[in-house]
Design a protein around this motif. Structure first.
Motif, PDB file in Angstrom:
ATOM      1  N   ALA A  13     -23.002  23.311  25.659  1.00 29.77           N
ATOM      2  CA  ALA A  13     -22.947  22.325  24.567  1.00 29.77           C
ATOM      3  C   ALA A  13     -23.985  21.230  24.753  1.00 29.77           C
ATOM      4  CB  ALA A  13     -21.547  21.715  24.487  1.00 29.77           C
ATOM      5  N   GLN A  14     -24.242  20.840  25.994  1.00 27.59           N
ATOM      6  CA  GLN A  14     -25.127  19.705  26.248  1.00 27.59           C
ATOM      7  C   GLN A  14     -26.549  20.120  26.595  1.00 27.59           C
ATOM      8  OE1 GLN A  14     -23.721  16.347  28.193  1.00 27.59           O
ATOM      9  NE2 GLN A  14     -22.108  16.259  26.650  1.00 27.59           N
ATOM     10  N   ALA A  15     -26.862  21.398  26.483  1.00 27.92           N
ATOM     11  CA  ALA A  15     -28.186  21.868  26.901  1.00 27.92           C
ATOM     12  C   ALA A  15     -29.275  21.049  26.207  1.00 27.92           C
ATOM     13  CB  ALA A  15     -28.342  23.346  26.574  1.00 27.92           C
ATOM     14  N   GLY A  16     -30.060  20.358  26.998  1.00 28.12           N
ATOM     15  CA  GLY A  16     -31.218  19.636  26.473  1.00 28.12           C
ATOM     16  C   GLY A  16     -30.925  18.293  25.860  1.00 28.12           C
ATOM     17  N   SER A  17     -29.652  17.924  25.732  1.00 23.87           N
ATOM     18  CA  SER A  17     -29.362  16.722  24.952  1.00 23.87           C
ATOM     19  C   SER A  17     -29.644  15.428  25.709  1.00 23.87           C
ATOM     20  CB  SER A  17     -27.933  16.748  24.410  1.00 23.87           C
ATOM     21  OG  SER A  17     -27.029  16.917  25.450  1.00 23.87           O
ATOM     22  N   HIS A  18     -29.978  15.528  27.016  1.00 22.21           N
ATOM     23  CA  HIS A  18     -30.376  14.323  27.747  1.00 22.21           C
ATOM     24  C   HIS A  18     -31.829  14.404  28.197  1.00 22.21           C
ATOM     25  CE1 HIS A  18     -26.196  12.995  27.913  1.00 22.21           C
ATOM     26  NE2 HIS A  18     -25.878  14.233  28.261  1.00 22.21           N
ATOM     27  N   GLU A  19     -32.580  15.359  27.657  1.00 22.03           N
ATOM     28  CA  GLU A  19     -33.909  15.663  28.207  1.00 22.03           C
ATOM     29  C   GLU A  19     -35.071  15.003  27.484  1.00 22.03           C
ATOM     30  OE1 GLU A  19     -34.267  17.401  31.020  1.00 22.03           O
ATOM     31  OE2 GLU A  19     -32.090  17.657  31.133  1.00 22.03           O
ATOM     32  N   ASP A  20     -34.929  14.739  26.193  1.00 21.30           N
ATOM     33  CA  ASP A  20     -36.092  14.238  25.447  1.00 21.30           C
ATOM     34  C   ASP A  20     -36.382  12.786  25.796  1.00 21.30           C
ATOM     35  OD1 ASP A  20     -38.170  14.333  23.449  1.00 21.30           O
ATOM     36  OD2 ASP A  20     -36.869  13.004  22.289  1.00 21.30           O
ATOM     37  N   ARG A  21     -37.646  12.528  26.138  1.00 13.98           N
ATOM     38  CA  ARG A  21     -38.026  11.169  26.528  1.00 13.98           C
ATOM     39  C   ARG A  21     -37.845  10.198  25.377  1.00 13.98           C
ATOM     40  NH1 ARG A  21     -43.648  12.480  29.236  1.00 13.98           N
ATOM     41  NH2 ARG A  21     -42.918  13.868  30.860  1.00 13.98           N
ATOM     42  N   THR A  59     -43.646  26.315  28.356  1.00  8.62           N
ATOM     43  CA  THR A  59     -43.568  25.404  27.203  1.00  8.62           C
ATOM     44  C   THR A  59     -42.289  24.586  27.381  1.00  8.62           C
ATOM     45  OG1 THR A  59     -42.214  26.812  25.776  1.00  8.62           O
ATOM     46  CG2 THR A  59     -44.598  27.177  25.703  1.00  8.62           C
ATOM     47  N   PRO A  60     -42.235  23.394  26.783  1.00  2.00           N
ATOM     48  CA  PRO A  60     -41.030  22.573  26.954  1.00  2.00           C
ATOM     49  C   PRO A  60     -39.759  23.279  26.471  1.00  2.00           C
ATOM     50  CG  PRO A  60     -42.835  21.247  26.085  1.00  2.00           C
ATOM     51  CD  PRO A  60     -43.312  22.663  26.068  1.00  2.00           C
ATOM     52  N   ASN A  61     -39.820  23.951  25.336  1.00  2.00           N
ATOM     53  CA  ASN A  61     -38.618  24.605  24.817  1.00  2.00           C
ATOM     54  C   ASN A  61     -38.198  25.783  25.687  1.00  2.00           C
ATOM     55  OD1 ASN A  61     -40.105  23.474  22.111  1.00  2.00           O
ATOM     56  ND2 ASN A  61     -37.894  23.215  22.088  1.00  2.00           N
ATOM     57  N   ARG A  62     -39.188  26.539  26.157  1.00  6.19           N
ATOM     58  CA  ARG A  62     -38.849  27.692  26.988  1.00  6.19           C
ATOM     59  C   ARG A  62     -38.285  27.244  28.338  1.00  6.19           C
ATOM     60  NH1 ARG A  62     -43.859  30.722  27.702  1.00  6.19           N
ATOM     61  NH2 ARG A  62     -43.676  30.664  29.967  1.00  6.19           N
ATOM     62  N   ARG A  63     -38.899  26.211  28.912  1.00  3.18           N
ATOM     63  CA  ARG A  63     -38.421  25.767  30.223  1.00  3.18           C
ATOM     64  C   ARG A  63     -36.985  25.258  30.144  1.00  3.18           C
ATOM     65  NH1 ARG A  63     -42.460  22.496  33.228  1.00  3.18           N
ATOM     66  NH2 ARG A  63     -43.125  24.563  33.885  1.00  3.18           N
ATOM     67  N   LEU A  64     -36.707  24.496  29.113  1.00  2.80           N
ATOM     68  CA  LEU A  64     -35.346  23.983  28.952  1.00  2.80           C
ATOM     69  C   LEU A  64     -34.356  25.142  28.783  1.00  2.80           C
ATOM     70  CD1 LEU A  64     -33.711  21.433  28.659  1.00  2.80           C
ATOM     71  CD2 LEU A  64     -34.245  21.430  26.225  1.00  2.80           C
ATOM     72  N   LEU A  65     -34.756  26.111  27.987  1.00  2.00           N
ATOM     73  CA  LEU A  65     -33.919  27.301  27.801  1.00  2.00           C
ATOM     74  C   LEU A  65     -33.705  28.018  29.125  1.00  2.00           C
ATOM     75  CD1 LEU A  65     -32.581  29.510  26.028  1.00  2.00           C
ATOM     76  CD2 LEU A  65     -34.875  30.517  25.787  1.00  2.00           C
ATOM     77  N   LEU A 251     -31.748  28.408  22.363  1.00  2.00           N
ATOM     78  CA  LEU A 251     -31.034  27.319  23.039  1.00  2.00           C
ATOM     79  C   LEU A 251     -29.969  26.744  22.110  1.00  2.00           C
ATOM     80  CD1 LEU A 251     -31.102  25.607  25.736  1.00  2.00           C
ATOM     81  CD2 LEU A 251     -32.062  23.827  24.295  1.00  2.00           C
ATOM     82  N   ARG A 252     -30.344  26.581  20.855  1.00  2.00           N
ATOM     83  CA  ARG A 252     -29.396  26.025  19.895  1.00  2.00           C
ATOM     84  C   ARG A 252     -28.198  26.974  19.718  1.00  2.00           C
ATOM     85  NH1 ARG A 252     -29.308  24.447  14.257  1.00  2.00           N
ATOM     86  NH2 ARG A 252     -27.437  25.382  13.474  1.00  2.00           N
TER      87      ARG A 252
END
Ligand SMILES: *Cc1c(COP(=O)(O)O)cnc(C)c1O
Length: 375
Positions: A13-21, A59-65, A251-252
């Motif tokens: 649920a929280q994947a990536g939600s604290h990552e964007d600068r 890429t940022p999206n791939r790494r987060l995934l 990811l979404r």
């Protein structure tokens, strides 16, 4: 530092939600094939496992995934690829000419096509185990055995394996042999092979991980740093990577994995109860969890009738999405498996595979009833 969440639902649920600068709760989509270097010194010290330079590398999206997938599977290193078969190819990229690969004899059909290719073109020795006695598997191990390939429950006959028992006995016999598991059917919600002793886990993310019949993707996760380094070299060199948009979309989709899987199970259990009492159905194969159900009909005429008359359920290949899909493995997904092997495994022209989606199971049952002429 707060403790990392351990629950699959929380991680997802929280994947990536604290990552964007910039503070975006939903991690933004980066469409850029390249990234600026700040200085020569930074370029010289560049590390593709942490920074960005060219999108084949990261890429940022791939790494987060990839970080999210590694956490979900209880591993350390994740790779997101352009298809499930690409993930399987990455997993097997460590094999050298003369190595032996032992696989279960009941796998996704495309696996056999690829294993046969490796045998004829790359000199890989390929042997198959019937999944029954671990002693038989151990007896097949040769000095050149490098990798054991498993899928559980298997597709489409739902054979179940004890991953923990297999991994511990194989590793006790030979610690260097890698045990890989295709976890497409159960997902980390129901099964985490790396926590059971397996070394590598792969997915066709086209199925439950994405879950909406809208993308093609693959995943590999492992625990060992040296193995991950070897994979990383191959991966960034050959470039079979998941594109930015599909990484964002996957990811979404992962954020709802837990709730989707539990609902797939509830729907499948209701459909299984109906199938078990239907006079047109001679046998139902269901592992008790997840959305995949296989069943035999009494004859081929009934199969044809069902496939021609379903209207809520879609007659189409693939599985794991919100929309229920039905396939005839004998003529579709497993058409390339040798006839004798299909016969031995019970993949007959009367075996159907149903991926129970997220529709109301009552509507699915009514659809099956009318298609079977039982309505
Ligand atoms: C679909 C599938 C694959 C292949 O994945 P693609 O995304 O189609 O390349 C591999 N293993 C299993 C269990 C599958 O269902």
């Amino acid at each position: 530092m707060t403790k990392q969440p351990q629950s699959i639902d929380t991680i997802a649920a929280q994947a990536g939600s604290h990552e964007d600068r910039g503070g975006a709760v939903s991690f933004p989509l980066y469409f850029s094939s390249n990234y600026r270097h700040e200085s020569l010194a930074e370029a010289k010290a560049f590390d593709p496992t942490t920074g960005y330079s060219y999108s084949r590398l990261a890429t940022p999206n791939r790494r987060l995934l990839e970080e999210t997938l590694a956490k979900l599977e209880g591993g350390q290193f994740g790779f997101a690829l352009s298809s499930g078969m690409a993930a399987i190819q990455l997993a097997l990229s460590i094999l050298k000419t003369g190595d032996q690969l032992i696989s279960l004899d009941d796998l996704y059909g495309g696996d056999f096509r690829y294993f046969r290719y490796l045998a004829t073109h790359a000199g890989i020795n390929f042997a198959q185990w019937n999944g029954e006695r671990i002693d038989d598997l151990l007896a097949m191990i040769e000095p050149n055995t490098r990798l054991i390939w498993l899928e559980t429950p298997s597709n489409p006959t739902m054979k179940e394996l004890d991953i923990a028992a297999i991994a511990s006995r194989v590793h006790a016999t030979c610690p260097d042999i890698l045990v890989a598991v295709d976890n497409t059917f159960l997902t980390p919600v129901y099964q985490r092979p790396l926590t059971l002793g397996a070394d590598i886990v792969v997915h066709s993310a086209t199925k439950y991980l994405s879950g909406h019949n809208d993308l093609l993707g693959g995943v590999l996760v492992c625990k060992d740093k040296d193995l991950a380094d070897e994979y990383f070299d191959y991966y960034i060199t050959t470039g079979d990577t998941l594109a930015a948009f599909d990484s964002w979309l996957l990811l979404r989709s992962l954020k709802t994995l837990g709730v989707r899987m539990r609902q797939h199970t509830a729907g499948a259990q209701a459909v299984v109860a109906y199938l078990k009492q239907s006079s047109a159905v001679t046998k139902v194969l269901y592992p008790g969890k997840g959305g995949m159900v296989s069943f035999y009909l009494r004859d081929e005429a009934t199969v044809e009738r069902l496939l021609n008359h379903v209207s809520v359920i879609t007659f189409a290949e693939s599985l794991g999405g919100v929309e229920s899909l039905i396939t005839l493995p004998y003529y579709q997904t497993h058409a390339d498996v040798e006839e004798k092997q299909r016969e031995r495994l019970g993949i007959t022209p009367t075996l159907l595979r149903l991926s129970v989606g997220l529709e109301d199971p009552a509507d699915l049952i009514v659809d099956l009833q009318q298609a079977l002429g039982e309505g």
